[in-house]
Design an enzyme around this catalytic site. Structure first.
Site, mmCIF file in Angstrom:
data_model
loop_
_atom_site.group_PDB
_atom_site.id
_atom_site.type_symbol
_atom_site.label_atom_id
_atom_site.label_comp_id
_atom_site.label_asym_id
_atom_site.label_seq_id
_atom_site.Cartn_x
_atom_site.Cartn_y
_atom_site.Cartn_z
ATOM 1 N N CYS A 92 0.833 -1.207 0.000
ATOM 2 C CA CYS A 92 0.000 0.000 0.000
ATOM 3 C C CYS A 92 0.867 1.257 0.000
ATOM 4 C CB CYS A 92 -0.923 -0.008 1.216
ATOM 5 S SG CYS A 92 -2.094 1.363 1.221
ATOM 6 N N CYS A 186 -6.027 -2.291 7.454
ATOM 7 C CA CYS A 186 -7.277 -1.525 7.496
ATOM 8 C C CYS A 186 -8.499 -2.302 7.024
ATOM 9 C CB CYS A 186 -7.125 -0.228 6.705
ATOM 10 S SG CYS A 186 -6.780 -0.470 4.934
#
Length: 338
Positions: A92, A186
């Site tokens: 990410c 997340c």
């Protein structure tokens, strides 16, 4: 200076924006929509809007769900399918936060991109944070070398407790100081297996083998295990603790052994990400986020693969995880373990 700040609705990115605005910079906020977790974005966007209004700065909402799915989410699933252990935060950072978001910042005419990461920069190298307990240099080590010159990490010199104290002194930001911290991954609510359940049957029982190839028990599906795990499988005929040494996804088998058999003194990397020019390194390596660094020697080959020889053996090296190389407090290279 015109700076884009990655804003999540959390205390770190909020204090980052506040500090830069107070220093007189032209600050623009940006919230990234990365996945489709219900109600997740609505709550966070309200917080970002509250901060933006208080600081009197514009903000954007950047929908990167498709990029995130292709570069982070599906590789996460596929890596577990292959019997390896993924590192989604590293992917990410490289492709989304310090990739697509940086691209967006440049398109807006921003000179820098600031994030709330706990890390520092020195001479175009990532450096560990002052707050060692919150240091995120490990996850940032996947970044493209060319991206570093555009980055700012305003919290790198601060301790987390001081960031919270700072936020609690400002009336509008008090609630940010006490809110629960986000989880490390997340898009994972409770366990990674819940994510995998959406794509495959994770509960297909299989054989447990010892290191000689003898069947010694059963397990509940290979995706429930990572290298070094010592529970959740059957081992007959021994009272000694056994750990997962290897995973064979095609055969739905896990190979287990004693702690001594987990020891590794050498391993290989593919696609080493170098921040300095070198063919060999004499440095320290971290093989997982919370592990201590270990002295090592690194031989780098023409195809960007590398062989790592450790001074002292480590236990439970997981294929798919990231190895990060340090020269004292500076990140000099990274790569994914074969």
């Amino acid at each position: 200076m015109k700076i884009l700040v990655a804003m999540s609705g959390g205390v770190d990115s909020t204090v980052t924006a506040y500090k830069l605005k107070n220093l007189g910079h032209e600050v623009i906020g940006c919230y990234m929509k990365l996945h489709g977790k219900p109600n997740y974005h609505e709550e966070n966007i309200k917080k970002v809007e509250k901060v933006a209004n208080f600081l009197q700065i514009p903000y954007h909402i950047l929908d990167l769900q498709e990029d995130f799915k292709n570069k982070v989410y599906m590789p996460f699933v596929d890596t577990y399918k292959e019997g390896k252990t993924p590192n989604p935060c590293a992917l990410c950072n490289r492709f989304i936060k310090l990739g697509k978001l940086l691209e967006f910042a440049k398109n807006l005419g921003c000179e820098k991109l600031a994030t709330g990461h706990y890390a520092r920069l020195e001479n175009n190298l990532i450096k560990t944070a002052v707050d060692e307990s919150k240091d995120q240099s490990y996850f940032l080590a996947s970044a493209d070398k060319e991206a570093l010159k555009y980055l700012i990490f305003p919290l790198g010199e601060m301790k987390k407790e001081d960031v919270k104290k700072f936020a609690s002194t400002i009336e509008v930001l008090k609630s940010f100081a006490t809110q629960k911290e986000s989880s490390e991954i997340c898009f994972v609510e409770d366990t990674y297996v819940q994510v995998l359940d959406q794509f495959m049957d994770t509960k297909i029982p299989g054989e447990v083998l010892d290191s000689s190839g003898k069947v010694v028990g059963k397990h509940e599906g290979y995706m429930h295990y990572t290298i070094g795990k010592r529970r959740g499988f059957e081992v007959r005929g021994t009272h000694e603790p056994h750990f997962v040494l290897k995973i064979n996804p095609k055969q739905n088998q896990i190979i287990v052994g004693t702690k001594e058999e987990l020891k590794i003194s050498e391993f290989n990397l593919k696609n080493i990400n170098l921040f300095i020019d070198a063919k060999e390194l004499d440095c320290e390596v971290k093989i997982r986020y919370r592990s201590k660094s270990t002295p090592c020697k690194v031989e780098i080959y023409e195809d960007k693969s590398a062989k790592i020889t450790l001074k002292d053996p480590v236990y439970g090296l997981a294929s798919g995880q990231m190895a990060v190389f340090y020269n004292h407090d500076k990140v000099i290279a990274s790569g994914f373990i074969e």
